[in-house]
Design a protein around this motif. Structure first.
Motif, PDB file in Angstrom:
ATOM      1  N   MET A   7       0.846  -1.202   0.000  1.00 42.84           N
ATOM      2  CA  MET A   7       0.000   0.000   0.000  1.00 42.84           C
ATOM      3  C   MET A   7       0.880   1.250   0.000  1.00 42.84           C
ATOM      4  SD  MET A   7      -2.912   1.009   2.794  1.00 42.84           S
ATOM      5  CE  MET A   7      -3.982   2.398   2.555  1.00 42.84           C
ATOM      6  N   PHE A   8       0.515   2.222  -0.823  1.00 37.85           N
ATOM      7  CA  PHE A   8       1.245   3.481  -0.848  1.00 37.85           C
ATOM      8  C   PHE A   8       0.271   4.631  -0.696  1.00 37.85           C
ATOM      9  CE2 PHE A   8       0.050   2.977  -5.317  1.00 37.85           C
ATOM     10  CZ  PHE A   8      -0.322   4.259  -5.681  1.00 37.85           C
ATOM     11  N   ALA A   9       0.825   5.807  -0.407  1.00 31.31           N
ATOM     12  CA  ALA A   9       0.010   7.016  -0.273  1.00 31.31           C
ATOM     13  C   ALA A   9       0.733   8.172  -0.945  1.00 31.31           C
ATOM     14  CB  ALA A   9      -0.237   7.327   1.198  1.00 31.31           C
ATOM     15  N   VAL A  10      -0.054   9.128  -1.424  1.00 33.29           N
ATOM     16  CA  VAL A  10       0.504  10.369  -1.966  1.00 33.29           C
ATOM     17  C   VAL A  10       0.100  11.480  -1.003  1.00 33.29           C
ATOM     18  CG1 VAL A  10       0.538  11.997  -3.882  1.00 33.29           C
ATOM     19  CG2 VAL A  10       0.343   9.540  -4.341  1.00 33.29           C
TER      20      VAL A  10
ATOM     21  N   VAL B 139       4.705   7.706  -0.940  1.00 33.32           N
ATOM     22  CA  VAL B 139       5.429   7.039   0.150  1.00 33.32           C
ATOM     23  C   VAL B 139       4.829   5.668   0.463  1.00 33.32           C
ATOM     24  CG1 VAL B 139       6.122   9.213   1.219  1.00 33.32           C
ATOM     25  CG2 VAL B 139       3.986   8.143   1.923  1.00 33.32           C
ATOM     26  N   GLN B 140       5.679   4.823   1.059  1.00 30.73           N
ATOM     27  CA  GLN B 140       5.273   3.525   1.598  1.00 30.73           C
ATOM     28  C   GLN B 140       5.858   3.410   2.997  1.00 30.73           C
ATOM     29  OE1 GLN B 140       6.889   0.838  -1.352  1.00 30.73           O
ATOM     30  NE2 GLN B 140       4.881   0.531  -2.285  1.00 30.73           N
ATOM     31  N   ALA B 141       5.348   2.488   3.793  1.00 29.53           N
ATOM     32  CA  ALA B 141       5.889   2.270   5.134  1.00 29.53           C
ATOM     33  C   ALA B 141       7.366   1.895   5.040  1.00 29.53           C
ATOM     34  CB  ALA B 141       5.101   1.167   5.846  1.00 29.53           C
TER      35      ALA B 141
ATOM     36  N   LYS C 256      10.966   9.212   8.806  1.00 33.80           N
ATOM     37  CA  LYS C 256      10.793   7.828   8.370  1.00 33.80           C
ATOM     38  C   LYS C 256       9.315   7.490   8.475  1.00 33.80           C
ATOM     39  CE  LYS C 256      12.252   3.067   9.206  1.00 33.80           C
ATOM     40  NZ  LYS C 256      13.075   2.164  10.047  1.00 33.80           N
ATOM     41  N   ILE C 257       8.723   7.048   7.364  1.00 33.33           N
ATOM     42  CA  ILE C 257       7.300   6.695   7.332  1.00 33.33           C
ATOM     43  C   ILE C 257       7.093   5.394   8.115  1.00 33.33           C
ATOM     44  CG2 ILE C 257       5.305   6.214   5.854  1.00 33.33           C
ATOM     45  CD1 ILE C 257       6.456   9.060   5.551  1.00 33.33           C
ATOM     46  N   THR C 258       6.199   5.437   9.094  1.00 30.67           N
ATOM     47  CA  THR C 258       5.958   4.257   9.927  1.00 30.67           C
ATOM     48  C   THR C 258       4.643   3.560   9.604  1.00 30.67           C
ATOM     49  OG1 THR C 258       5.013   5.686  11.647  1.00 30.67           O
ATOM     50  CG2 THR C 258       7.353   5.110  11.847  1.00 30.67           C
TER      51      THR C 258
END
Length: 203
Positions: free
Chosen positions: A1-4, A14-16, A97-99
């Motif tokens: 899963m990713f998000a903008v 981004v991704q975790a 850092k994406i968690t």
């Protein structure tokens, strides 16, 4: 899963586990922040916001506050002017850092929203009106206004400035202490004005 997500006027996919360099955030190293401006969630069932997805969020941990690479701007004017100017700039950034990526319930997570830090000069002007208001509140108020131009050296402009500071009568001017006089920024109150106001206030 990713998000903008959107932050600092830029968009990031981004991704975790991703590590990002974003425009400076108001957070210390080790703090957790949440980006609430999510434009899109990708995966098995992609969701596109209009413009943002309600309830979605991207959580991240601040690693450190850093500076970007130095950018050199060089300007040269030829012929008549023959001038040169060199300016360097290093952009302030935050390493995060994406968690976690939340598709819903981000508004109830309780994690601090990721917001940019204001430039140093922006917060200072807001303090001045508060000081004026404080001086106004401290100045004694009178029931009726007097004609302050009767004082020697006080013209219409000075009387207007005194009125802005909350001094509209002889009694109010006579009752001012040295601290209150120093707190008035609109006009410099002279000691002779206070003495004259005391005499006029007696009637």
């Amino acid at each position: 899963m990713f998000a903008v997500l959107k932050t600092g006027g830029k968009q990031y996919k981004v991704q975790a586990g991703d590590i990002l360099r974003v425009e400076k955030l108001a957070a210390d190293a080790g703090e957790k922040v949440q980006f609430n401006d999510v434009l899109m969630l990708g995966g098995d069932a992609p969701v596109v916001g209009a413009p943002f997805i309600e309830g979605a969020g991207v959580q991240a941990e601040v690693i450190e506050q850093i500076k970007g690479d130095k950018v050199i701007k060089f300007v040269k004017r030829r012929r008549k002017h023959s001038s040169k100017r060199t300016v360097g700039h290093r952009q302030k950034l935050t390493l995060v850092k994406i968690t976690d990526i939340l598709s819903s319930g981000a508004d109830k997570s309780g994690i601090k929203a990721a917001t940019g830090s204001a430039p140093a000069g922006e917060a200072a002007p807001a303090a001045k009106p508060a000081k004026k208001a404080e001086a106004k509140a401290e100045a004694p108020s009178a029931a009726a206004a007097d004609d302050l131009t009767k004082l020697n050296g006080v013209g219409p402009a000075a009387a207007k400035k005194l009125a802005e500071a909350g001094i509209e009568s002889f009694a109010a001017l006579a009752a001012l202490s040295d601290e209150q006089i120093a707190a008035i920024e609109t006009v410099k109150v002279k000691p002779e004005w206070v003495e004259q106001a005391k005499e006029l206030a007696k009637g």
